[in-house]
Motif scaffolding. Structure first.
Motif, PDB file in Angstrom:
ATOM      1  N   PRO A 178      -2.068   5.764 -10.993  1.00 43.34           N
ATOM      2  CA  PRO A 178      -1.220   6.495 -10.044  1.00 43.34           C
ATOM      3  C   PRO A 178      -1.672   6.225  -8.606  1.00 43.34           C
ATOM      4  CG  PRO A 178      -2.397   8.004 -11.532  1.00 43.34           C
ATOM      5  CD  PRO A 178      -2.853   6.619 -11.845  1.00 43.34           C
ATOM      6  N   GLY A 179      -0.715   6.062  -7.733  1.00 39.78           N
ATOM      7  CA  GLY A 179      -1.030   5.834  -6.327  1.00 39.78           C
ATOM      8  C   GLY A 179      -1.217   4.378  -5.966  1.00 39.78           C
ATOM      9  N   PHE A 180      -1.160   3.478  -6.947  1.00 36.10           N
ATOM     10  CA  PHE A 180      -1.273   2.048  -6.693  1.00 36.10           C
ATOM     11  C   PHE A 180      -0.080   1.583  -5.872  1.00 36.10           C
ATOM     12  CE2 PHE A 180       0.942  -1.750  -8.191  1.00 36.10           C
ATOM     13  CZ  PHE A 180       0.109  -2.744  -7.723  1.00 36.10           C
ATOM     14  N   ILE A 181      -0.349   0.821  -4.821  1.00 30.38           N
ATOM     15  CA  ILE A 181       0.703   0.148  -4.062  1.00 30.38           C
ATOM     16  C   ILE A 181       0.499  -1.355  -4.135  1.00 30.38           C
ATOM     17  CG2 ILE A 181       1.734  -0.220  -1.783  1.00 30.38           C
ATOM     18  CD1 ILE A 181       1.066   2.725  -1.152  1.00 30.38           C
ATOM     19  N   ARG A 182      -0.720  -1.796  -3.876  1.00 29.48           N
ATOM     20  CA  ARG A 182      -1.035  -3.235  -3.905  1.00 29.48           C
ATOM     21  C   ARG A 182      -2.488  -3.404  -4.313  1.00 29.48           C
ATOM     22  NH1 ARG A 182       1.776  -7.428  -1.186  1.00 29.48           N
ATOM     23  NH2 ARG A 182       0.638  -9.334  -1.559  1.00 29.48           N
ATOM     24  N   TRP A 201      -3.550   1.886  -1.365  1.00 29.44           N
ATOM     25  CA  TRP A 201      -3.382   3.069  -2.211  1.00 29.44           C
ATOM     26  C   TRP A 201      -2.542   4.083  -1.465  1.00 29.44           C
ATOM     27  CZ3 TRP A 201      -4.772   2.704  -7.148  1.00 29.44           C
ATOM     28  CH2 TRP A 201      -5.610   1.642  -7.484  1.00 29.44           C
ATOM     29  N   GLN A 202      -1.816   4.882  -2.208  1.00 26.62           N
ATOM     30  CA  GLN A 202      -0.897   5.865  -1.628  1.00 26.62           C
ATOM     31  C   GLN A 202      -1.599   6.814  -0.663  1.00 26.62           C
ATOM     32  OE1 GLN A 202       1.054   8.176  -4.621  1.00 26.62           O
ATOM     33  NE2 GLN A 202       2.550   9.015  -3.214  1.00 26.62           N
ATOM     34  N   ASP A 203      -2.822   7.210  -1.003  1.00 30.09           N
ATOM     35  CA  ASP A 203      -3.568   8.137  -0.165  1.00 30.09           C
ATOM     36  C   ASP A 203      -5.040   8.117  -0.596  1.00 30.09           C
ATOM     37  OD1 ASP A 203      -3.566   9.590  -2.585  1.00 30.09           O
ATOM     38  OD2 ASP A 203      -1.919  10.866  -1.913  1.00 30.09           O
ATOM     39  N   GLN A 204      -5.848   8.852   0.113  1.00 31.37           N
ATOM     40  CA  GLN A 204      -7.281   8.897  -0.175  1.00 31.37           C
ATOM     41  C   GLN A 204      -7.552   9.443  -1.575  1.00 31.37           C
ATOM     42  OE1 GLN A 204      -9.656   7.570   1.912  1.00 31.37           O
ATOM     43  NE2 GLN A 204     -10.993   7.868   0.156  1.00 31.37           N
ATOM     44  N   ALA A 205      -6.758  10.409  -2.005  1.00 32.29           N
ATOM     45  CA  ALA A 205      -6.942  10.979  -3.347  1.00 32.29           C
ATOM     46  C   ALA A 205      -6.723   9.928  -4.428  1.00 32.29           C
ATOM     47  CB  ALA A 205      -6.003  12.163  -3.548  1.00 32.29           C
ATOM     48  N   SER A 206      -5.711   9.081  -4.262  1.00 30.49           N
ATOM     49  CA  SER A 206      -5.461   8.006  -5.235  1.00 30.49           C
ATOM     50  C   SER A 206      -6.621   7.026  -5.280  1.00 30.49           C
ATOM     51  CB  SER A 206      -4.185   7.244  -4.870  1.00 30.49           C
ATOM     52  OG  SER A 206      -3.076   8.078  -4.883  1.00 30.49           O
ATOM     53  N   LEU A 207      -7.161   6.701  -4.123  1.00 33.55           N
ATOM     54  CA  LEU A 207      -8.323   5.806  -4.076  1.00 33.55           C
ATOM     55  C   LEU A 207      -9.517   6.446  -4.764  1.00 33.55           C
ATOM     56  CD1 LEU A 207      -9.751   3.247  -3.196  1.00 33.55           C
ATOM     57  CD2 LEU A 207     -10.113   4.320  -0.948  1.00 33.55           C
ATOM     58  N   ALA A 208      -9.717   7.726  -4.563  1.00 33.30           N
ATOM     59  CA  ALA A 208     -10.835   8.426  -5.207  1.00 33.30           C
ATOM     60  C   ALA A 208     -10.692   8.409  -6.725  1.00 33.30           C
ATOM     61  CB  ALA A 208     -10.926   9.858  -4.683  1.00 33.30           C
ATOM     62  N   VAL A 209      -9.478   8.623  -7.207  1.00 29.77           N
ATOM     63  CA  VAL A 209      -9.248   8.568  -8.653  1.00 29.77           C
ATOM     64  C   VAL A 209      -9.546   7.171  -9.165  1.00 29.77           C
ATOM     65  CG1 VAL A 209      -7.450   8.656 -10.436  1.00 29.77           C
ATOM     66  CG2 VAL A 209      -7.601  10.471  -8.721  1.00 29.77           C
ATOM     67  N   HIS A 210      -9.085   6.158  -8.459  1.00 29.72           N
ATOM     68  CA  HIS A 210      -9.344   4.763  -8.846  1.00 29.72           C
ATOM     69  C   HIS A 210     -10.846   4.499  -8.982  1.00 29.72           C
ATOM     70  CE1 HIS A 210      -9.424   0.426  -8.839  1.00 29.72           C
ATOM     71  NE2 HIS A 210     -10.079   0.430  -7.689  1.00 29.72           N
ATOM     72  N   GLY A 211     -11.604   4.984  -8.037  1.00 30.99           N
ATOM     73  CA  GLY A 211     -13.043   4.748  -8.048  1.00 30.99           C
ATOM     74  C   GLY A 211     -13.791   5.462  -9.157  1.00 30.99           C
ATOM     75  N   SER A 212     -13.162   6.447  -9.774  1.00 36.53           N
ATOM     76  CA  SER A 212     -13.854   7.215 -10.810  1.00 36.53           C
ATOM     77  C   SER A 212     -13.259   7.032 -12.205  1.00 36.53           C
ATOM     78  CB  SER A 212     -13.866   8.698 -10.439  1.00 36.53           C
ATOM     79  OG  SER A 212     -12.546   9.195 -10.401  1.00 36.53           O
ATOM     80  N   THR A 213     -12.345   6.085 -12.356  1.00 36.64           N
ATOM     81  CA  THR A 213     -11.755   5.857 -13.675  1.00 36.64           C
ATOM     82  C   THR A 213     -12.792   5.298 -14.639  1.00 36.64           C
ATOM     83  OG1 THR A 213     -11.057   3.613 -13.125  1.00 36.64           O
ATOM     84  CG2 THR A 213      -9.447   5.394 -12.736  1.00 36.64           C
ATOM     85  N   PRO A 214     -12.608   5.521 -15.932  1.00 35.02           N
ATOM     86  CA  PRO A 214     -13.523   4.929 -16.916  1.00 35.02           C
ATOM     87  C   PRO A 214     -13.582   3.404 -16.811  1.00 35.02           C
ATOM     88  CG  PRO A 214     -12.150   6.596 -17.960  1.00 35.02           C
ATOM     89  CD  PRO A 214     -11.620   6.413 -16.563  1.00 35.02           C
TER      90      PRO A 214
END
Length: 98
Positions: free
Chosen positions: A36-40, A59-72
């Motif tokens: 979620p939040g992926f743009i490019r 990324w759509q926003d800082q929250a999306s980037l934070a989620v990306h950085g913490s994914t399994p």
């Protein structure tokens, strides 16, 4: 309204691990494009120095980037490739022009 977040990351492979790291990074990109939040999410490699990779991400926003950085996928990637990586530098940016 939140603003998109731009990321430029440089990843340098240790000598002898260029191919293994390239394969692992490509898998990471495929997973990231489904988040979620992926743009490019582009992975580039230096045309002169094999094993010098550059990510260009939006990324759509800082929250999306934070989620990306913490994914399994991300945490597994970091752990499984830590001996293949010589250095990583990450810049998080905001766009100034329209």
């Amino acid at each position: 309204m939140s603003e998109p977040v731009y990321v430029v990351a440089h990843v340098e492979a240790r000598p002898g691990y260029e191919d293994a790291l390239r394969s692992a990074l490509l898998k990471l990109v495929a997973a990231g494009k489904a988040e979620p939040g992926f743009i490019r999410y582009d992975l580039l490699e230096d045309t002169v120095k094999a094993g010098h990779f550059v990510f260009y991400e939006i990324w759509q926003d800082q929250a999306s980037l934070a989620v990306h950085g913490s994914t399994p996928q991300m945490t597994d990637h970091v752990e499984s490739t830590k001996h293949w990586v010589n250095s990583v530098t990450i810049a998080t940016l905001r766009k100034l022009n329209g």
